[in-house]
Design an enzyme around this catalytic site. Structure first.
Site, short mmCIF file in Angstrom:
data_model
loop_
_atom_site.label_atom_id
_atom_site.label_comp_id
_atom_site.label_asym_id
_atom_site.label_seq_id
_atom_site.Cartn_x
_atom_site.Cartn_y
_atom_site.Cartn_z
N GLU A 1 3.77 0.06 2.83
CA GLU A 1 3.63 -0.80 1.65
C GLU A 1 3.27 -2.23 2.06
OE1 GLU A 1 3.12 -0.70 -1.27
OE2 GLU A 1 3.92 -2.48 -2.24
N CYS B 1 -11.94 -0.23 -16.09
CA CYS B 1 -12.66 -0.80 -17.23
C CYS B 1 -11.69 -0.93 -18.40
CB CYS B 1 -13.85 0.02 -17.69
SG CYS B 1 -15.11 0.23 -16.45
N ARG C 1 -7.94 -4.32 -15.28
CA ARG C 1 -8.60 -3.01 -15.20
C ARG C 1 -9.98 -3.10 -14.56
NH1 ARG C 1 -6.01 0.59 -18.56
NH2 ARG C 1 -7.81 1.96 -18.47
N LYS D 1 -6.30 -2.39 -11.58
CA LYS D 1 -4.89 -2.01 -11.59
C LYS D 1 -4.69 -0.55 -11.96
CE LYS D 1 -0.37 -3.53 -12.37
NZ LYS D 1 -0.04 -3.44 -10.95
N ASN E 1 -15.14 3.56 -20.80
CA ASN E 1 -14.27 3.54 -19.61
C ASN E 1 -14.19 4.98 -19.11
OD1 ASN E 1 -10.63 3.43 -19.44
ND2 ASN E 1 -12.08 3.49 -17.80
N GLY E 2 -14.55 5.20 -17.84
CA GLY E 2 -14.48 6.56 -17.29
C GLY E 2 -15.76 6.89 -16.54
N LYS F 1 -0.15 -4.17 0.94
CA LYS F 1 -0.16 -5.46 0.24
C LYS F 1 -1.09 -6.43 0.96
CE LYS F 1 1.15 -4.72 -2.90
NZ LYS F 1 1.73 -3.49 -3.28
N GLU G 1 -4.86 -5.35 0.53
CA GLU G 1 -5.51 -5.42 -0.77
C GLU G 1 -5.70 -6.83 -1.30
OE1 GLU G 1 -3.60 -3.36 -4.05
OE2 GLU G 1 -1.62 -3.84 -3.29
N TRP H 1 -15.12 -2.27 -14.23
CA TRP H 1 -14.90 -1.96 -12.82
C TRP H 1 -16.00 -0.96 -12.47
CZ3 TRP H 1 -13.76 2.40 -9.81
CH2 TRP H 1 -13.33 2.13 -8.50
N HIS I 1 1.68 6.82 20.99
CA HIS I 1 0.76 7.95 20.91
C HIS I 1 -0.66 7.50 20.56
CE1 HIS I 1 4.09 10.65 21.47
NE2 HIS I 1 4.75 10.02 20.50
O1 M6R Z 1 -0.28 2.90 -11.89
P1 M6R Z 1 0.07 3.63 -10.65
O2 M6R Z 1 1.44 3.32 -10.14
O3 M6R Z 1 -0.12 5.12 -10.79
O4 M6R Z 1 -0.94 3.13 -9.57
C1 M6R Z 1 -0.98 3.68 -8.29
C2 M6R Z 1 -1.80 2.84 -7.36
O5 M6R Z 1 -3.12 2.73 -7.81
C3 M6R Z 1 -1.22 1.43 -7.19
O6 M6R Z 1 0.09 1.46 -6.76
C4 M6R Z 1 -2.07 0.64 -6.17
O7 M6R Z 1 -1.94 1.18 -4.90
C5 M6R Z 1 -1.67 -0.84 -6.19
N1 M6R Z 1 -2.84 -1.67 -6.25
C6 M6R Z 1 -0.94 -1.25 -4.97
O8 M6R Z 1 -0.55 -2.58 -5.00
#
Ligand code: M6R
Length: 577
Positions: A450, A2, A27, A572, A97-98, A454, A457, A71, A473
């Site tokens: 990673e 948020c 956010r 984010k 926010n929270g 990507k 998400e 959010w 395994h």
């Molecule tokens: O701001 P941060 O680096 O602490 O965020 C960590 C994760 O939330 C962030 O890397 C998330 O996994 C991304 N959406 C990945 O692309």
């Protein structure tokens, strides 16, 4: 998660509040809303969906207001759950926010007193409590309210006939922007940077009152606090798309610059500890896992890898001889922040590798190393990841007391980026598959994690990552012509092993796209498609492999018609647990 913005001054608040929200959409973007005071009344526009919907509605007139982009945590994305919320008299409005963890108990109490709720959110209790506690002084009412709240929050409150905004922070970020005859609140500097560069980052347990002329900060006991004014040193231009279709694409292509800048970051860390624990979430945690491989390999120091969301709920046996290294782009991730606090409580030394300057984690750790990725707006982390990797290389060499010869990295990264059209064609070939496997070994295994993250998400394709040797395994049973594998197999010390794993996949009719080293013709025999990367010293392959993984995910998302900058259900900055 948020985003909140507050404005008080002499200009029309509506546009300032909405343009601030547009910068904060990373956010959350489940709903948006604005509340503006006009003639001692609060007028509200709020709607489910992106900020642009509220932007296209009739403008609210007035020079004081608050706004919110959501959010969802409690209550579905809907008009009725969109912020701002007002009390029953319509005199008070809040954006939050929270998470208010004890909201059910508070809601019950307020209901018994006759309050009717208009939403399913936890946030709404705040505004009803402020109204209940109000006895002629808004700040006092907020202080009283805070005493009843449990959980994490940053919120702003306005009252219809008061020329002031009250903001409070406990666990979620809130910054004050200082202007001439105007002041601001925001979750993040990007929302207000076009108006001011002078900011005050509120700390936890602080409340602030802003009018158009003054700013005062108090602690939750009501005691006045000194104003710690800081200057923001980046420009709005850096936070704009600059002709790219999406922020994510722009940020991928910015990586050579980011590498160059981050390579300049000095590391002055004393080697006075017995073990290192790396802690982070999501992409940052994969950077920390690469760091584990590098530090163990180069500096021969044992490193424990921890996921921040698990860290504080397990027995950690931390002590004052430990060095806890956290990585966070935003510097606001709730789980990572909690790990910092726990580590400090146990007497460990904390170091933060953080992108956002003066963010909460940056301020709370004992020592901070700033990555120089610049503002990362795309929800999917790309350039921040590469900058985190660079710091992990620098750290490993620093701890080893060795020189870090990094000259070949930037030109080779540019070479890989120049293959974007080729990667786009591959995306075209594979975007309709519903499942993917990603494999890699040793320091390239975190890259498989990673790459899969990507893809998941932003394209919503199921992708699983495994150390290549683990396939036999269990996951090998999944392999068929319906489930392609992306294999990371550069010419390194485990090449032959990964090569065999690729053969095992081919033997089961699995399709394989391999990231391999230029000149490797053998790999063609076992792969359906090959993305070649230039030959480099083998420890640098994780940096080079990053690029095709990002581009592949980006182009697939684009082909599927998704907006990679705003993936569904994500935000984010994850400021809730
Ligand atoms: O701001 P941060 O680096 O602490 O965020 C960590 C994760 O939330 C962030 O890397 C998330 O996994 C991304 N959406 C990945 O692309």
């Amino acid at each position: 998660m948020c985003g909140i913005v507050g404005y008080i001054g002499e200009k029309e608040a509506n546009d300032i509040l909405i343009s601030g929200l547009e910068k904060l959409e990373y956010r959350g973007y489940d709903s948006a809303g604005v509340a503006v005071i006009s003639n001692s009344a609060i007028n509200i526009n709020k709607k489910k969906g992106r900020v642009e919907i509220v932007k296209s509605a009739a403008k609210l007139s007035g020079t004081i207001g608050i706004s919110h982009t959501r959010w969802s945590t409690h209550g579905a994305p809907s008009d009725r759950n969109a912020h701002p919320f007002t009390d029953q008299s319509g005199q008070f409005a809040v954006v939050h926010n929270g998470i208010i963890e004890n909201y059910l108990e508070l809601k019950e109490e307020l209901r018994n007193e006759g309050v009717q709720f208009s939403s399913d959110t936890d946030s709404e209790v705040i505004v009803h409590l402020v109204a209940k506690n109000y006895q002629g002084n808004l700040q006092e009412a907020v202080l009283k309210t805070i005493k009843r709240l449990q959980g994490a929050y940053a919120f702003c409150v306005i009252k219809a006939d008061s020329p002031e905004i009250i903001g409070a922070r406990n666990g979620s970020p809130l910054v004050i922007g200082l202007g001439k005859k105007e002041n601001f609140f925001a979750s993040d500097v990007s929302a207000i940077i076009e108006h001011t560069r002078e900011v005050i980052y509120l700390n936890d347990f602080q409340i602030a009152r802003i009018t158009k002329e003054l700013v005062e900060v108090r602690n939750f006991h009501g005691e006045e606090q000194p104003l710690d004014v800081r200057e923001v040193n980046w420009t709005l231009e850096k936070a704009q798309k600059q002709g790219y279709k999406h922020f994510m694409l722009k940020e991928i292509f910015e990586q050579p610059d980011v590498i160059r800048e981050t390579l300049k970051v000095p590391i002055h860390l004393s080697k006075n500890f017995s073990r290192i624990i790396v802690v982070a979430c999501g992409t940052a945690s994969y950077a920390s896992l690469v760091g584990k491989y590098l530090i163990e390999e180069i500096a021969k120091i044992p490193v424990i890898y921890e996921i921040a969301s698990e860290f504080r709920y397990k027995e950690n046996l931390l002590n004052q001889h430990d060095l806890v290294v956290v990585i966070s782009q935003s510097g606001e991730t709730a789980d990572t922040l909690a790990a910092v606090r726990l580590a400090k409580e146990k007497g460990a030394k904390t170091v933060g590798i953080v992108n956002v300057v003066d963010s909460t984690i940056a301020r709370e750790v004992d020592e901070r190393i700033y990555t120089r990725a610049g503002p990362e707006i795309g929800v999917a982390s790309t350039k921040a990841f590469i900058s985190q990797l660079i710091i992990m290389y620098k750290l490993a060499f620093h701890l080893a007391g060795k020189e870090f010869n990094s000259g070949e990295i930037e030109p080779k990264i540019k070479e890989v980026l120049s293959k974007h059209e080729e990667i786009k064609r591959l995306a075209q070939k594979y975007y309709l598959y519903q499942n993917f496997l990603y494999i890699g070994r040793n320091r390239n295994f975190p890259l498989a994690l990673e790459g899969a993250l990507k893809l998941k998400e932003i394209s919503y394709i199921h992708a699983e990552a495994y150390p290549a040797g683990e396939l036999k395994h269990g996951p090998l049973a999944l392999v068929s012509e319906e489930m392609p594998t992306l294999a990371i197999c550069p010419k390194d010390s485990v090449y032959a092993k990964t090569f065999s794993n690729i053969e095992e996949i081919k033997a089961r009719e699995g399709k394989v796209i391999t990231i391999a080293t230029e000149g490797d013709q053998d790999i063609r025999k076992v792969s359906n498609d090959v993305i070649y990367i230039p030959k480099v010293e083998e420890i640098f392959y994780p940096l080079l492999c990053t690029i095709p993984l990002q581009l592949f995910a980006y182009y697939i998302a684009e082909l599927k018609g998704h907006d990679p900058d705003h993936p569904r259900s994500l935000a984010k900055s994850v400021t809730v647990e």
